[in-house]
Design an enzyme around this catalytic site. Sequence first.
Site, mmCIF file in Angstrom:
data_model
loop_
_atom_site.group_PDB
_atom_site.id
_atom_site.type_symbol
_atom_site.label_atom_id
_atom_site.label_comp_id
_atom_site.label_asym_id
_atom_site.label_seq_id
_atom_site.Cartn_x
_atom_site.Cartn_y
_atom_site.Cartn_z
ATOM 1 N N GLY A 24 63.280 22.514 55.217
ATOM 2 C CA GLY A 24 63.498 21.200 54.457
ATOM 3 C C GLY A 24 61.971 20.511 54.604
ATOM 4 C CD GLU A 50 40.158 41.929 44.074
ATOM 5 O OE1 GLU A 50 40.194 42.935 43.729
ATOM 6 O OE2 GLU A 50 39.355 41.165 43.862
HETATM 7 C C1 LIG Z 1 40.499 31.893 44.687
HETATM 8 C C2 LIG Z 1 39.812 32.641 43.636
HETATM 9 C C3 LIG Z 1 39.018 33.718 43.846
HETATM 10 C C4 LIG Z 1 38.328 34.528 42.775
HETATM 11 N N1 LIG Z 1 37.323 35.249 43.022
HETATM 12 C C5 LIG Z 1 36.743 36.204 42.273
HETATM 13 C C6 LIG Z 1 35.580 37.118 42.534
HETATM 14 O O1 LIG Z 1 35.149 37.142 43.819
HETATM 15 N N2 LIG Z 1 35.257 37.801 41.429
HETATM 16 C C7 LIG Z 1 35.355 37.607 40.358
HETATM 17 O O2 LIG Z 1 35.102 38.276 39.434
HETATM 18 N N3 LIG Z 1 36.592 36.892 39.984
HETATM 19 C C8 LIG Z 1 37.231 35.998 40.875
HETATM 20 N N4 LIG Z 1 38.185 35.170 40.540
HETATM 21 C C9 LIG Z 1 38.772 35.004 39.293
HETATM 22 C C10 LIG Z 1 39.986 36.070 39.152
HETATM 23 O O3 LIG Z 1 40.062 37.608 39.248
HETATM 24 C C11 LIG Z 1 40.760 35.762 37.767
HETATM 25 O O4 LIG Z 1 40.995 34.496 37.705
HETATM 26 C C12 LIG Z 1 41.708 36.630 37.213
HETATM 27 O O5 LIG Z 1 41.243 37.828 36.792
HETATM 28 C C13 LIG Z 1 42.641 36.101 35.777
HETATM 29 O O6 LIG Z 1 41.655 35.370 35.133
HETATM 30 P P1 LIG Z 1 41.859 34.034 34.328
HETATM 31 O O7 LIG Z 1 42.038 33.020 35.397
HETATM 32 O O8 LIG Z 1 40.918 33.924 33.457
HETATM 33 O O9 LIG Z 1 43.357 34.043 33.653
HETATM 34 P P2 LIG Z 1 43.468 34.568 32.153
HETATM 35 O O10 LIG Z 1 43.111 35.938 31.949
HETATM 36 O O11 LIG Z 1 43.129 33.557 30.998
HETATM 37 O O12 LIG Z 1 45.212 34.567 32.208
HETATM 38 C C14 LIG Z 1 45.922 33.469 31.993
HETATM 39 C C15 LIG Z 1 47.347 33.990 31.980
HETATM 40 O O13 LIG Z 1 47.542 34.863 30.927
HETATM 41 C C16 LIG Z 1 48.058 36.063 31.226
HETATM 42 N N5 LIG Z 1 47.628 37.319 30.617
HETATM 43 C C17 LIG Z 1 46.450 37.467 30.097
HETATM 44 N N6 LIG Z 1 45.983 38.558 29.391
HETATM 45 C C18 LIG Z 1 47.411 39.240 29.126
HETATM 46 C C19 LIG Z 1 47.850 40.111 28.476
HETATM 47 N N7 LIG Z 1 47.140 40.961 27.904
HETATM 48 N N8 LIG Z 1 49.287 40.317 28.660
HETATM 49 C C20 LIG Z 1 50.030 39.529 29.305
HETATM 50 N N9 LIG Z 1 49.261 38.407 29.915
HETATM 51 C C21 LIG Z 1 48.415 38.127 29.866
HETATM 52 C C22 LIG Z 1 47.652 36.175 32.700
HETATM 53 O O14 LIG Z 1 48.627 37.175 33.470
HETATM 54 C C23 LIG Z 1 47.927 34.762 33.332
HETATM 55 O O15 LIG Z 1 49.029 34.470 33.437
HETATM 56 C C24 LIG Z 1 38.845 34.526 41.502
HETATM 57 C C25 LIG Z 1 40.035 33.578 41.237
HETATM 58 C C26 LIG Z 1 40.350 32.773 42.312
HETATM 59 C C27 LIG Z 1 41.509 31.708 41.903
#
Ligand SMILES: Cc1cc2nc3c(=O)[nH]c(=O)nc-3n(C[C@H](O)[C@H](O)[C@H](O)COP(=O)(O)OP(=O)(O)OC[C@H]3O[C@@H](n4cnc5c(N)ncnc54)[C@H](O)[C@@H]3O)c2cc1C
Length: 400
Positions: free
Chosen positions: A358, A382
């Site tokens: 809660g 990832e």
């Molecule tokens: C705390 C943190 C640490 C990180 N560390 C690193 C790092 O060290 N190095 C690095 O390179 N990156 C890093 N990242 C980045 C992370 O890998 C990306 O945020 C992730 O790959 C998603 O990309 P985006 O946020 O641009 O989302 P987008 O790709 O824009 O996606 C947005 C939404 O759309 C959905 N989507 C996108 N494409 C499709 C598809 N083809 N079909 C269905 N759904 C889809 C996704 O699942 C998501 O729900 C980090 C992120 C965070 C938050």
Amino acid sequence: MIDFELTEAQQNIKEFLHWFAKNKMRPISLQADKEGDVPREFLTDVMGLGISSGDVFLGEAEAGEVVRDDQGRSQKARISMIASEELAWGDPALIISFPGPGLGAPPVKILGTPEQKKRFFEIFKDKSEPRWGAYALTEPGAGSDAAAISTTAVKNGDHYILNGRKCFITNGARASWIVVFATVDPKLGRDGHRVFVVEKGTPGFYPGRIEEKMGLRASETAELIFEECRVAIENLLGGEEYYEVKAKEGFKAAMKTFDATRPIVGAMAVGIARASYEIVKDWAKENNLFTSLLPRFRGLRDSLNYMEREIDAARLLCWRAAWMIDEELPNSKEAAMAKVYAAQVVANVTSKAIEIMGVHGCLWENLVEKLYRDQKVYDIFEGTGQIQRIIISRRIFESM
Ligand SMILES: Cc1cc2nc3c(=O)[nH]c(=O)nc-3n(C[C@H](O)[C@H](O)[C@H](O)COP(=O)(O)OP(=O)(O)OC[C@H]3O[C@@H](n4cnc5c(N)ncnc54)[C@H](O)[C@@H]3O)c2cc1C
């Protein structure tokens, strides 16, 4: 045959890491979250004990050697499962802030020449001050769609000139070097990808904004900027000839990195879920909720058995994917299954923990509140949950 029984050495590692998580991580967890930073003394403790990020861990394994059991089998991925769960149980933001090559390690190992491996890993042997490596793939216009990166690399004499921006890079601003994915020609898609190691202080490279986040607040998430950044050819991983023969290797290295790291991320999610489960169990006991006469007993019983069952299932998926790494078997599908499942489990378990407690579960002083915020990103970085599902379906269709 898969055998998940721990050897005596693995059990000792687990116990030691649990001790470290309980005594060195938990006591500073809430404060580090509020301050959005990791105390310097903690980093010194981590280095003093020979624990490192990257392919977590014990000391020399960092440089690429494979740790083997007494029957000659690799146990590196197995150990990383044990370490990731125990240390994320301690604190998920602190574990990803451990000094070491971090996510930068796999591409250097996969693509690097012997000289590059030596040069880039050697700096971590000096424990006089914390040092980090980082991995920069994500860009403002290329998250899930990694093939769409637009950071360019143009050859100029014995250098490449990099221009572009990377975002959300873990330990990016404090890293001694960063593995940077760039393209020699965006029209070539994956074939144009090249992988560079950009060292801190390289002219034209500088960190931008440090993000304020909902969870994992103590860890550093940085924007990186490359403006006419001159990177020596010696820092192109694998060397130029490598890409002439195997054009797709740059993109493949990014994907192989994920096959290695997704089970680790899954195991961390398991550690967070287990931590929340244990906290709520203790709380229920202290508050005498384990009495079948209470109207809420039935709900509690159902929630606890759900948590225990799902945590076990997620762990087994992660350990199978890791076992495949140690056996040198392709594991893309299994790594994706482990990651997507563990991310769902930690979301459900932390949510149920708060449900049971809660309002107590929503207080800043309660670790469960922080773990609920921390876990969200496990379904994002990832590769998001949707992307894992796409990978799994692709593998299913390929096998039909
Ligand atoms: C705390 C943190 C640490 C990180 N560390 C690193 C790092 O060290 N190095 C690095 O390179 N990156 C890093 N990242 C980045 C992370 O890998 C990306 O945020 C992730 O790959 C998603 O990309 P985006 O946020 O641009 O989302 P987008 O790709 O824009 O996606 C947005 C939404 O759309 C959905 N989507 C996108 N494409 C499709 C598809 N083809 N079909 C269905 N759904 C889809 C996704 O699942 C998501 O729900 C980090 C992120 C965070 C938050």
